[in-house]
Design an enzyme around this catalytic site. Structure first.
Site, PDB file in Angstrom:
ATOM      1  N   ALA A 124     -64.048 -77.643 -14.634  1.00  0.00           N
ATOM      2  CA  ALA A 124     -65.123 -77.556 -15.628  1.00  0.00           C
ATOM      3  C   ALA A 124     -64.663 -76.853 -16.903  1.00  0.00           C
ATOM      4  CB  ALA A 124     -66.322 -76.827 -15.030  1.00  0.00           C
ATOM      5  N   CYS A 181     -65.947 -65.127 -12.212  1.00  0.00           N
ATOM      6  CA  CYS A 181     -65.062 -65.020 -13.370  1.00  0.00           C
ATOM      7  C   CYS A 181     -65.193 -63.687 -14.075  1.00  0.00           C
ATOM      8  CB  CYS A 181     -65.376 -66.138 -14.347  1.00  0.00           C
ATOM      9  SG  CYS A 181     -67.080 -66.086 -14.803  1.00  0.00           S
TER      10      CYS A 181
HETATM   11  C1  LIG Z   1     -71.616 -72.760 -14.588  1.00  0.00           C
HETATM   12  C2  LIG Z   1     -70.121 -72.794 -14.556  1.00  0.00           C
HETATM   13  N1  LIG Z   1     -69.460 -73.405 -15.557  1.00  0.00           N
HETATM   14  C3  LIG Z   1     -68.119 -73.481 -15.560  1.00  0.00           C
HETATM   15  C4  LIG Z   1     -67.361 -72.926 -14.560  1.00  0.00           C
HETATM   16  C5  LIG Z   1     -65.863 -73.051 -14.594  1.00  0.00           C
HETATM   17  O1  LIG Z   1     -65.408 -73.859 -13.553  1.00  0.00           O
HETATM   18  P1  LIG Z   1     -63.864 -73.993 -13.202  1.00  0.00           P
HETATM   19  O2  LIG Z   1     -63.394 -72.593 -12.913  1.00  0.00           O
HETATM   20  O3  LIG Z   1     -63.812 -74.866 -12.021  1.00  0.00           O
HETATM   21  O4  LIG Z   1     -63.177 -74.546 -14.395  1.00  0.00           O
HETATM   22  C6  LIG Z   1     -68.007 -72.276 -13.496  1.00  0.00           C
HETATM   23  C7  LIG Z   1     -67.239 -71.609 -12.421  1.00  0.00           C
HETATM   24  O5  LIG Z   1     -67.552 -70.544 -11.962  1.00  0.00           O
HETATM   25  C8  LIG Z   1     -69.424 -72.226 -13.493  1.00  0.00           C
HETATM   26  O6  LIG Z   1     -70.094 -71.643 -12.501  1.00  0.00           O
END
Ligand SMILES: Cc1ncc(COP(=O)(O)O)c(C=O)c1O
Length: 404
Positions: A87, A342
């Site tokens: 994402a 994160c």
């Molecule tokens: C709402 C949302 N957007 C984006 C991300 C980013 O996803 P990725 O780490 O798989 O790139 C996350 C991951 O925690 C998320 O919860």
């Protein structure tokens, strides 16, 4: 030496098996049925999907099958999907790619204070390049007031980006209403659906999304693979500038040899999510409601986020006066979170809860429990008992929430 390493591996495996995992918004366990379909592509079927020999053609056909499986999950044309590493990359490609492509039309972007850092930091990076960004506040329940979006749109607005489901609170934003406002003003609408895809019925047309992103590991697929939906039909055809240049893969929008095992795994995860959505969502909601009704009996405990517009697997709770860090350390074999994965390494209070008007102390007293399809009633009973016990101990110790 080898024997010792093996023994350590076995002990670790047993320990992990005994742990109760309740951090499914951070990531989910790979479904063994997903691993099964991925395995051949990690071993014998190692061809490059872009090669035109027999090997490549057969691999490419598996990639196309996965594209169809994913398109069925979100109800779009298979050709409207671009595979990415997750994402975060999809968000960067969508926002930066659209901003660059449309800079002659305008330089204003609207988003919301409770978005994931992948959106917020991408917008901040664009501000450094001369774009203007409005970060709209939310109400105390975490929901955005759609009138603020209407008011924030100016003739130079090119994009509004509002997430579908918040990763920390599970709050579901009124995305369809927001996209209607955007389209009636000639503005593109993007939604970060990372916490929604695979968990709820998604139809890109119903949502009115021109751009939508998601990630495989949030719904029992592999890590390191995700997708960006790009609308190619009415009301808008969306054009993006690529971030990565090279061999011209994915219609020139994302160059780089395709991650075939990941893509095939994402396809299978999408297929399973769609076929098992009803059953999984029902089971998980029963567990979440049972968990909440038990935890809310604890003195001075509160839910963060709108209770009626909330994803069924999340429970963001605050226990007045309790230091969430101390609480989590006190839970012996239970894994949950005191924020999003994160940002939980940071000492700052959650930007999501702050935006909802919580004090620093209340942010530091909050935990997130996110339930997944592998959790059982026994898991929930265990977490309820341990939380109750640890909270009682911490309150007896009069351990104040430290000022950080
Ligand atoms: C709402 C949302 N957007 C984006 C991300 C980013 O996803 P990725 O780490 O798989 O790139 C996350 C991951 O925690 C998320 O919860």
């Amino acid at each position: 030496m080898k024997c010792k390493a093996l023994l350590i591996d076995i002990v670790n495996l047993i320990l992990v098996k005994l742990m109760i995992y309740l951090d499914n918004n951070a990531t989910t366990k790979l479904d063994p049925r997903v691993l099964e379909v991925m395995m051949p592509y990690l071993t014998e079927e190692y061809g490059n999907a872009a090669s035109n020999h027999a090997f490549g053609v057969s691999i490419n056909s598996s990639v196309q099958t996965a594209r169809e499986q994913i398109s069925e999950l979100v109800n779009c044309a298979p050709t409207d999907l671009i595979f990415t590493s997750g994402a975060t990359e999809a968000i960067n490609l969508a926002i930066k790619g659209l901003a660059k492509e449309n800079q002659q039309r305008g330089n204003h972007i609207i988003t919301c204070e409770t978005e994931h850092p992948a959106v917020l930091d991408t917008c901040r990076a664009l501000e450094a390049d001369g774009f203007q960004v409005s970060y709209l506040p939310v109400q105390p329940n975490g929901l955005i007031n759609i009138e603020l979006i209407r008011e924030a749109i100016t003739p130079s607005t090119i994009l509004v980006s509002v997430m579908l489901v918040n990763n920390e609170t599970g709050v579901i934003q009124p995305v369809r209403e927001i996209s209607e406002i955007c389209h009636s003003n000639g503005v593109f609408f993007m939604t970060d659906a990372t916490q929604a895809v695979g968990k709820m019925l998604i139809d890109v047309n119903d949502l009115g999304a021109d751009l939508m992103v998601f990630s495989g590991h949030k719904f029992y697929g592999p890590k390191g693979v995700g997708a960006l939906y790009i609308r190619s039909r009415r009301p808008f055809k969306v054009k993006l500038n690529p971030l990565l240049h090279g061999g011209g893969h994915e219609r020139g929008l994302r160059s780089g040899t395709l991650n075939v095992p990941g893509i095939v795994g994402l396809g299978q995860a999408a297929f399973l999510a769609k076929s098992e959505l009803k059953q999984n969502s029902f089971n998980i909601k029963v567990l979440r409601d049972y968990l909440e009704s038990n935890l809310l009996s604890i003195n001075q405990s509160y839910i963060n986020g709108d209770v009626s517009n909330r994803m069924y697997n999340v429970c963001n709770l605050r226990f007045k006066g309790i230091d969430a860090d101390a609480l989590i350390v006190g839970l012996k074999d239970i894994m949950l979170s005191n924020g999003s994965a994160c940002s939980s390494a940071k000492v700052e209070p959650s930007h999501v809860l702050k935006a909802m008007g919580l004090s620093d102390e209340d942010c530091y007293s909050s935990i997130r429990i996110s339930i997944g399809k592998y959790n059982t009633k026994e898991d929930i009973d265990a977490v309820v008992n341990e939380l109750k016990e640890t909270i009682t101990q911490l309150r007896e110790m009069k351990n104040p929430v430290p000022i950080r």
